[in-house]
Design a protein around this motif. Structure first.
Motif, PDB file in Angstrom:
ATOM      1  N   CYS A 121     -25.994  55.641 -23.869  1.00 60.47           N
ATOM      2  CA  CYS A 121     -26.075  55.740 -22.494  1.00 60.47           C
ATOM      3  C   CYS A 121     -25.687  56.940 -21.742  1.00 60.47           C
ATOM      4  CB  CYS A 121     -24.946  54.602 -21.850  1.00 60.47           C
ATOM      5  SG  CYS A 121     -25.555  52.860 -22.028  1.00 60.47           S
ATOM      6  N   ILE A 122     -24.550  57.589 -22.492  1.00 59.11           N
ATOM      7  CA  ILE A 122     -24.111  58.916 -22.132  1.00 59.11           C
ATOM      8  C   ILE A 122     -25.193  59.852 -22.124  1.00 59.11           C
ATOM      9  CG2 ILE A 122     -22.391  60.782 -22.587  1.00 59.11           C
ATOM     10  CD1 ILE A 122     -20.402  58.664 -23.002  1.00 59.11           C
ATOM     11  N   GLY A 123     -25.740  59.804 -23.236  1.00 64.10           N
ATOM     12  CA  GLY A 123     -26.688  60.818 -23.506  1.00 64.10           C
ATOM     13  C   GLY A 123     -28.158  60.695 -22.583  1.00 64.10           C
ATOM     14  N   ALA A 124     -28.332  59.438 -22.215  1.00 62.71           N
ATOM     15  CA  ALA A 124     -29.544  59.225 -21.499  1.00 62.71           C
ATOM     16  C   ALA A 124     -29.065  59.590 -20.037  1.00 62.71           C
ATOM     17  CB  ALA A 124     -29.747  57.701 -21.502  1.00 62.71           C
ATOM     18  N   ALA A 125     -27.792  59.206 -19.564  1.00 64.49           N
ATOM     19  CA  ALA A 125     -27.580  59.574 -18.423  1.00 64.49           C
ATOM     20  C   ALA A 125     -27.159  61.094 -17.890  1.00 64.49           C
ATOM     21  CB  ALA A 125     -26.153  58.797 -17.845  1.00 64.49           C
ATOM     22  N   LEU A 126     -26.732  61.834 -18.940  1.00 61.01           N
ATOM     23  CA  LEU A 126     -26.612  63.308 -18.571  1.00 61.01           C
ATOM     24  C   LEU A 126     -27.638  64.041 -19.119  1.00 61.01           C
ATOM     25  CD1 LEU A 126     -22.722  63.438 -19.384  1.00 61.01           C
ATOM     26  CD2 LEU A 126     -23.790  62.887 -17.296  1.00 61.01           C
ATOM     27  N   TRP A 127     -28.408  63.683 -20.127  1.00 66.72           N
ATOM     28  CA  TRP A 127     -29.408  64.762 -20.765  1.00 66.72           C
ATOM     29  C   TRP A 127     -30.697  63.898 -20.845  1.00 66.72           C
ATOM     30  CZ3 TRP A 127     -24.526  64.284 -23.083  1.00 66.72           C
ATOM     31  CH2 TRP A 127     -23.815  65.688 -22.965  1.00 66.72           C
ATOM     32  N   PRO A 128     -31.272  63.418 -19.660  1.00 68.50           N
ATOM     33  CA  PRO A 128     -32.243  62.631 -19.340  1.00 68.50           C
ATOM     34  C   PRO A 128     -33.873  63.434 -20.374  1.00 68.50           C
ATOM     35  CG  PRO A 128     -31.810  63.396 -17.267  1.00 68.50           C
ATOM     36  CD  PRO A 128     -30.822  63.614 -18.303  1.00 68.50           C
ATOM     37  N   GLU A 129     -33.669  64.587 -19.978  1.00 72.09           N
ATOM     38  CA  GLU A 129     -34.831  65.496 -20.533  1.00 72.09           C
ATOM     39  C   GLU A 129     -34.796  65.366 -22.234  1.00 72.09           C
ATOM     40  OE1 GLU A 129     -31.315  68.196 -20.559  1.00 72.09           O
ATOM     41  OE2 GLU A 129     -31.964  66.615 -19.366  1.00 72.09           O
ATOM     42  N   ARG A 130     -33.751  64.925 -22.869  1.00 71.09           N
ATOM     43  CA  ARG A 130     -33.736  64.802 -24.049  1.00 71.09           C
ATOM     44  C   ARG A 130     -33.976  63.269 -24.616  1.00 71.09           C
ATOM     45  NH1 ARG A 130     -30.648  69.059 -26.309  1.00 71.09           N
ATOM     46  NH2 ARG A 130     -31.501  68.235 -28.365  1.00 71.09           N
ATOM     47  N   PRO A 232      -9.675  68.754 -24.113  1.00 77.21           N
ATOM     48  CA  PRO A 232     -10.482  69.764 -23.036  1.00 77.21           C
ATOM     49  C   PRO A 232     -11.618  70.422 -23.552  1.00 77.21           C
ATOM     50  CG  PRO A 232      -7.947  70.365 -23.667  1.00 77.21           C
ATOM     51  CD  PRO A 232      -8.514  69.415 -24.444  1.00 77.21           C
ATOM     52  N   HIS A 233     -12.072  70.244 -24.800  1.00 76.83           N
ATOM     53  CA  HIS A 233     -13.386  70.544 -25.229  1.00 76.83           C
ATOM     54  C   HIS A 233     -14.537  69.746 -24.461  1.00 76.83           C
ATOM     55  CE1 HIS A 233     -16.200  72.378 -27.963  1.00 76.83           C
ATOM     56  NE2 HIS A 233     -16.506  71.106 -28.389  1.00 76.83           N
ATOM     57  N   TYR A 234     -14.290  68.620 -23.985  1.00 73.98           N
ATOM     58  CA  TYR A 234     -15.187  67.992 -23.440  1.00 73.98           C
ATOM     59  C   TYR A 234     -14.752  67.337 -21.943  1.00 73.98           C
ATOM     60  CZ  TYR A 234     -15.770  66.960 -28.142  1.00 73.98           C
ATOM     61  OH  TYR A 234     -15.990  66.921 -29.679  1.00 73.98           O
ATOM     62  N   ALA A 235     -14.031  68.362 -21.402  1.00 74.04           N
ATOM     63  CA  ALA A 235     -13.705  68.245 -19.816  1.00 74.04           C
ATOM     64  C   ALA A 235     -14.815  68.148 -18.867  1.00 74.04           C
ATOM     65  CB  ALA A 235     -12.670  69.467 -19.521  1.00 74.04           C
ATOM     66  N   ASP A 236     -15.665  68.873 -19.030  1.00 68.32           N
ATOM     67  CA  ASP A 236     -16.902  69.188 -18.101  1.00 68.32           C
ATOM     68  C   ASP A 236     -17.841  67.689 -18.343  1.00 68.32           C
ATOM     69  OD1 ASP A 236     -18.654  70.305 -16.343  1.00 68.32           O
ATOM     70  OD2 ASP A 236     -20.133  70.258 -17.930  1.00 68.32           O
ATOM     71  N   ILE A 237     -17.817  67.291 -19.414  1.00 69.63           N
ATOM     72  CA  ILE A 237     -18.488  65.876 -19.553  1.00 69.63           C
ATOM     73  C   ILE A 237     -17.826  64.673 -19.017  1.00 69.63           C
ATOM     74  CG2 ILE A 237     -19.584  64.466 -21.371  1.00 69.63           C
ATOM     75  CD1 ILE A 237     -19.896  66.769 -23.299  1.00 69.63           C
ATOM     76  N   GLN A 238     -16.485  64.860 -19.183  1.00 68.99           N
ATOM     77  CA  GLN A 238     -15.465  63.810 -18.816  1.00 68.99           C
ATOM     78  C   GLN A 238     -15.785  63.879 -17.176  1.00 68.99           C
ATOM     79  OE1 GLN A 238     -14.217  61.555 -20.991  1.00 68.99           O
ATOM     80  NE2 GLN A 238     -14.154  60.385 -18.992  1.00 68.99           N
ATOM     81  N   ARG A 239     -15.668  64.898 -16.599  1.00 77.12           N
ATOM     82  CA  ARG A 239     -15.809  65.026 -15.175  1.00 77.12           C
ATOM     83  C   ARG A 239     -17.008  64.402 -14.632  1.00 77.12           C
ATOM     84  NH1 ARG A 239     -13.174  69.902 -15.783  1.00 77.12           N
ATOM     85  NH2 ARG A 239     -15.315  71.105 -15.844  1.00 77.12           N
ATOM     86  N   LYS A 240     -18.059  64.587 -15.262  1.00 75.31           N
ATOM     87  CA  LYS A 240     -19.480  64.032 -14.953  1.00 75.31           C
ATOM     88  C   LYS A 240     -19.613  62.488 -14.946  1.00 75.31           C
ATOM     89  CE  LYS A 240     -22.019  68.279 -15.899  1.00 75.31           C
ATOM     90  NZ  LYS A 240     -23.067  68.800 -17.234  1.00 75.31           N
ATOM     91  N   LEU A 241     -19.047  62.333 -16.225  1.00 75.66           N
ATOM     92  CA  LEU A 241     -18.844  60.515 -16.528  1.00 75.66           C
ATOM     93  C   LEU A 241     -18.035  60.044 -15.293  1.00 75.66           C
ATOM     94  CD1 LEU A 241     -18.444  60.727 -20.407  1.00 75.66           C
ATOM     95  CD2 LEU A 241     -20.703  60.321 -19.147  1.00 75.66           C
ATOM     96  N   ALA A 242     -17.029  60.595 -14.881  1.00 76.09           N
ATOM     97  CA  ALA A 242     -16.355  59.908 -13.748  1.00 76.09           C
ATOM     98  C   ALA A 242     -16.950  59.673 -12.680  1.00 76.09           C
ATOM     99  CB  ALA A 242     -15.023  60.915 -13.299  1.00 76.09           C
ATOM    100  N   THR A 243     -18.134  60.134 -12.571  1.00 74.33           N
ATOM    101  CA  THR A 243     -19.076  59.642 -11.308  1.00 74.33           C
ATOM    102  C   THR A 243     -20.030  58.524 -11.619  1.00 74.33           C
ATOM    103  OG1 THR A 243     -21.044  61.136 -11.975  1.00 74.33           O
ATOM    104  CG2 THR A 243     -19.360  62.211 -10.639  1.00 74.33           C
ATOM    105  N   LEU A 244     -19.989  58.049 -12.790  1.00 74.06           N
ATOM    106  CA  LEU A 244     -20.715  56.762 -13.348  1.00 74.06           C
ATOM    107  C   LEU A 244     -22.295  57.289 -13.128  1.00 74.06           C
ATOM    108  CD1 LEU A 244     -18.311  54.010 -12.285  1.00 74.06           C
ATOM    109  CD2 LEU A 244     -18.429  55.221 -14.341  1.00 74.06           C
ATOM    110  N   PRO A 245     -22.561  58.161 -13.763  1.00 72.07           N
ATOM    111  CA  PRO A 245     -24.151  58.448 -13.527  1.00 72.07           C
ATOM    112  C   PRO A 245     -25.044  57.495 -13.974  1.00 72.07           C
ATOM    113  CG  PRO A 245     -23.418  59.616 -15.529  1.00 72.07           C
ATOM    114  CD  PRO A 245     -22.132  58.865 -14.696  1.00 72.07           C
ATOM    115  N   PRO A 246     -26.188  57.406 -12.993  1.00 70.35           N
ATOM    116  CA  PRO A 246     -27.262  56.263 -13.407  1.00 70.35           C
ATOM    117  C   PRO A 246     -27.954  56.725 -14.689  1.00 70.35           C
ATOM    118  CG  PRO A 246     -27.821  57.678 -11.699  1.00 70.35           C
ATOM    119  CD  PRO A 246     -26.565  58.227 -11.880  1.00 70.35           C
TER     120      PRO A 246
END
Length: 308
Positions: A121-130, A232-246
């Motif tokens: 789900c995370i891969g599909a939400a944050l990297w849909p082009e992949r 901290p290595h995943y901080a940017d990803i975690q911030r994006k996930l906090a928005t519950l991306p579709p």
């Protein structure tokens, strides 16, 4: 005609390995190198043998199938002793993408359940082009950590006993001492119609002897309640996930009718999180480990996306 299931002695071998960001990931590969790629992601407390019958079905239909051991499982290992043994959701999604990069895979179907479904789900939400498309058991699995302390109905809290157990140091010690016993209890509770035998259990349980298994599992279940630090290595990803991306890519979501930890639904409660084409099905008699219990249904969902 029903599929002839692999015997409990069957292992997905030989394994390959790839350095992928902070991990050396062990994975099984099958099918033609030039076929559409399918990433099959397992959950807790399972291993790659959840796909022992799915992988050959997909390979026989021309797919290149990749089945990795998640961090903390089997031969997958951390490259640096100092790396936090994180089990947070951001790390799981990052591991999927890092493995694809290491294998020079541009696009794939992301398919999984439990932890592996969350990574998908995370891969599909944050990297849909992949992502060609998503197959996920139990629908949208990105955790809403900000609301993690909001209680569910009492009958929904009861099956989560292991999550509360793991918040305590007693639970950490219990998991370290009783990995196989806890695995067996959870399998029985979560999949009441699955007639696994001791050989099947042992085939998977050896993957839990990984020296990082306990640390990763404990961190995962503490982090999801906001009770463990993030890497901290995943901080940017975690911030994006906090928005519950579709999820914007095509998706097939499956529920097991007899799932003992995540009750089957009609899919409507999570519908708003799927803004692309999405089909939801309930698979009769299946429990939580749906790809191993009903491999035909899981493989068919993958092929539905590839043929589309």
């Amino acid at each position: 005609m029903a599929l002839t299931r692999a015997p409990s002695s069957k292992r997905l071998e030989p394994l390959r390995t790839a350095d992928a960001d902070v991990l050396n990931i062990a994975y099984y590969e099958a099918g033609p190198a030039d076929g559409p790629v399918v990433m099959l992601m397992h959950g807790f407390p399972y291993d790659i043998h959840s796909y022992v019958d799915v992988a050959p079905q997909l390979a026989a239909q021309g797919c290149r199938v990749i089945v990795p051991y998640l961090r903390g499982y089997g031969p997958t290992k951390f490259l640096d002793k100092a790396t936090l043994r994180s089990g947070e959701q951001a790390a799981m999604g990052a591991d999927l993408m890092a493995l694809m990069d290491a294998l020079h895979i541009q696009r794939a179907v992301f398919a999984g359940y439990d932890w592996g479904g969350r990574a998908a789900c995370i891969g599909a939400a944050l990297w849909p082009e992949r992502c060609i498309g998503l197959v996920c058991v139990n629908s949208y699995l990105i955790q809403d950590i900000a609301r993690a302390m909001v209680p569910a109905r009492p009958e929904r809290e009861v099956p989560l006993w292991y999550q509360y157990y793991f918040q305590l140091e007693r639970g950490r010690a219990g998991l370290a001492a009783n990995r196989r016993g806890i695995t067996k209890i959870l399998w029985e509770q979560w999949s009441p119609n699955w007639p696994f035998d001791e050989a099947c259990l042992e085939r998977t349980a050896v993957a839990h002897d990984n020296p990082d298994y306990v640390d990763v599992v404990i961190h995962s279940y503490r982090h999801r309640y906001g009770l463990a630090e993030s890497d901290p290595h995943y901080a940017d990803i975690q911030r994006k996930l906090a928005t519950l991306p579709p999820i914007t890519v095509p998706a097939v979501t499956l529920d097991g009718e007899a799932d003992g930890v995540a009750v089957a639904t009609d899919g409507r409660s999570s519908a708003a999180k799927f803004t692309g084409r999405r089909v939801h099905r309930v698979v009769p008699r299946a429990g939580h480990n749906l790809p191993q219990e009903e491999p035909e249904a899981f493989a068919a969902a993958v092929m539905e996306l590839i043929k589309a």
